[in-house]
Design an enzyme around this catalytic site. Structure first.
Site, PDB file in Angstrom:
ATOM      1  CB  SER A 152      -0.886  -0.010   1.253  1.00 20.83           C
ATOM      2  OG  SER A 152      -1.475   1.240   1.481  1.00 20.83           O
ATOM      3  CE1 TYR A 165      -4.980  -1.874   4.627  1.00 18.65           C
ATOM      4  CE2 TYR A 165      -3.816   0.132   3.982  1.00 18.65           C
ATOM      5  CZ  TYR A 165      -4.459  -1.038   3.645  1.00 18.65           C
ATOM      6  OH  TYR A 165      -4.574  -1.384   2.313  1.00 18.65           O
TER       7      TYR A 165
END
Length: 270
Positions: A152, A165
């Site tokens: 990500s 995250y």
């Protein structure tokens, strides 16, 4: 040169295959001739995706799984090997976030819910490591295979809010490099491990964070667009070309890398 990108009849697994990105990727790869194994928790969505792929002439099956449940993953592997006799590629696309693992503007670090932080790290990081361990074994036996992890933008920048995250995805990027070296050193060059780092794509997970009900951008969404040279969000199908490259022989000398598909977000500078 066409053979470099030929993935016809390759058995490709995708965890998180019923999500917005996973569904588009699975459909695309099936359209290119891959035999898709869609792994996920949502049986109804998975079977609907399989039906859609088959109606278009592709081949796919759905298996219910939990990327943090080793016994269930081993059962999945047994079913896949019984049906196909091989595993050519694994796409670790499962992941997600929880509110308690975030720190919104009105809260501080002391409000972080450690139980939810642990859960998000387990889902995204352990949920990548464990399927890799389970599905790597048949690749080692054949001395050939590809693992493609999903990182990500949050792995590269210390973004506000998404502390759990981001920590997990940074771990995925690091794990990708570790495993690439580990398998090449001990099992040979036929097994490659890479990652893809999508920029900002609209999913069910981030829709309310990035957009208002009328489709306009929230403040967070506007910040993303401001830092994206292409000045828009990505479209799910725009991940497919890079993924196709990484699971095909066209990338035979590529391992241990993370490729960004982000409209220039990671290259942006003031």
């Amino acid at each position: 040169m066409g053979e470099l990108f030929n993935i016809n009849e390759r058995v490709i697994l995708i965890t998180g295959g019923t999500g917005i990105l996973g569904s588009v990727i699975a459909s695309y790869l099936a359209g290119e001739g891959a035999r898709m194994v869609i792994l996920g928790r949502r049986k109804e969505a998975g079977e609907a995706l399989v039906k859609e792929i088959r109606e278009k002439g592709g081949e796919a099956i759905f298996l219910r799984t939990d990327v943090m449940n080793e016994a269930l993953l081993l059962k999945n592997r047994e079913e896949i090997m019984s049906r196909y006799g091989q595993i050519d590629a694994l796409l670790n696309a499962a992941g997600g976030n929880m509110a308690g693992a975030n720190i919104p503007p009105e809260k501080t670090f002391f409000d972080l819910d450690m139980d939810q932080f642990d859960e998000v790290v387990r889902l995204n990081l352990t949920g990548t490591v464990l399927p890799s361990q389970v599905f790597l074994e048949p690749m080692v036996e054949r001395k050939k295979g590809v693992i493609l992890n999903f990182s990500s933008m949050a792995a590269f920048r210390p973004m506000t809010r998404v502390v759990g995250y981001a920590a997990a995805k940074a771990g995925v990027t690091n794990f990708t490099q570790f495993l690439a070296n580990e398998v090449a050193t001990k099992f040979g060059e036929g097994i490659r491990v890479n990652a893809i780092a999508p920029g900002f794509f609209l999913t069910e997970q981030n829709r309310e964070l990035l957009t208002n009900p009328d489709g306009s951008y929230t403040q967070r969404g506007g910040d993303v667009i401001r830092q994206t040279p292409f000045k828009r969000l990505g479209r799910p199908e725009e991940l497919c070309g890079t993924i196709h490259y990484l699971v095909s022989d066209a990338s035979a000398f590529v391992t241990g890398t993370t490729i960004t598909v982000d409209g220039g977000f990671n290259a942006f500078a003031m």
